[in-house]
Design a protein around this motif. Structure first.
Motif, PDB file in Angstrom:
ATOM      1  N   ILE A 130     -27.305 -13.428  26.372  1.00  0.00           N
ATOM      2  CA  ILE A 130     -28.467 -13.321  25.501  1.00  0.00           C
ATOM      3  C   ILE A 130     -29.643 -13.988  26.215  1.00  0.00           C
ATOM      4  CG2 ILE A 130     -29.475 -14.002  23.282  1.00  0.00           C
ATOM      5  CD1 ILE A 130     -26.600 -13.959  22.141  1.00  0.00           C
ATOM      6  N   ARG A 131     -30.655 -13.210  26.472  1.00  0.00           N
ATOM      7  CA  ARG A 131     -31.864 -13.756  27.104  1.00  0.00           C
ATOM      8  C   ARG A 131     -32.683 -14.487  26.057  1.00  0.00           C
ATOM      9  NH1 ARG A 131     -34.247  -8.650  30.332  1.00  0.00           N
ATOM     10  NH2 ARG A 131     -32.502  -8.367  31.756  1.00  0.00           N
ATOM     11  N   GLN A 132     -33.222 -15.587  26.443  1.00  0.00           N
ATOM     12  CA  GLN A 132     -34.109 -16.326  25.547  1.00  0.00           C
ATOM     13  C   GLN A 132     -35.476 -15.665  25.555  1.00  0.00           C
ATOM     14  OE1 GLN A 132     -33.021 -18.797  23.530  1.00  0.00           O
ATOM     15  NE2 GLN A 132     -31.047 -18.187  24.358  1.00  0.00           N
ATOM     16  N   LEU A 133     -35.969 -15.391  24.378  1.00  0.00           N
ATOM     17  CA  LEU A 133     -37.288 -14.787  24.238  1.00  0.00           C
ATOM     18  C   LEU A 133     -38.338 -15.890  24.257  1.00  0.00           C
ATOM     19  CD1 LEU A 133     -38.896 -12.185  23.701  1.00  0.00           C
ATOM     20  CD2 LEU A 133     -38.549 -12.603  21.263  1.00  0.00           C
TER      21      LEU A 133
END
Length: 114
Positions: A108-111
């Motif tokens: 999960i990429r951090q926004l």
């Protein structure tokens, strides 16, 4: 530690009509999830209904059938692990793995909003 989305495909249930076998399978799931919680690797997750809507564009929403069998997205987990390989090791303990479920693991990429 990083978070990973684990997409669960297939229904992953024993091929039996035995209520006792199904109850044991549910207990195995609860035990596995409790272990993930105790180790700090479990962030969250849910089962998903087999029906839903698909937004195709800004004017079209359809309720076409979703994938069935092995392609059915049965649910998801969010796990915390040091890397994808470590998340995969955690998933290897899932009680639905021997019954045909497959698991897609995605970081999960951090926004970052400014």
């Amino acid at each position: 530690m990083q978070e990973f989305l684990v997409i669960i495909r297939g229904d992953g249930r024993p091929n039996t009509d035995s209520a006792q076998d199904m109850q044991q399978h549910l207990q195995n799931w609860q035990h596995w999830l409790h272990e993930l919680m105790a180790s700090g690797n479990y962030v969250g997750g849910q089962n998903l209904e087999s029906e839903g809507l698909t937004v195709l564009n800004s004017t079209t929403v359809t309720d076409r059938p979703l994938a069935e069998g092995k392609e059915l997205i049965a649910g998801y987990l969010v796990l915390r692990a040091s890397n994808a390989a470590a998340a995969a090791e955690l998933v290897k303990g899932c009680p639905s793995l021997p019954y045909g479920s497959t698991f897609e693991i995605r970081a999960i990429r951090q926004l970052h909003l400014s």
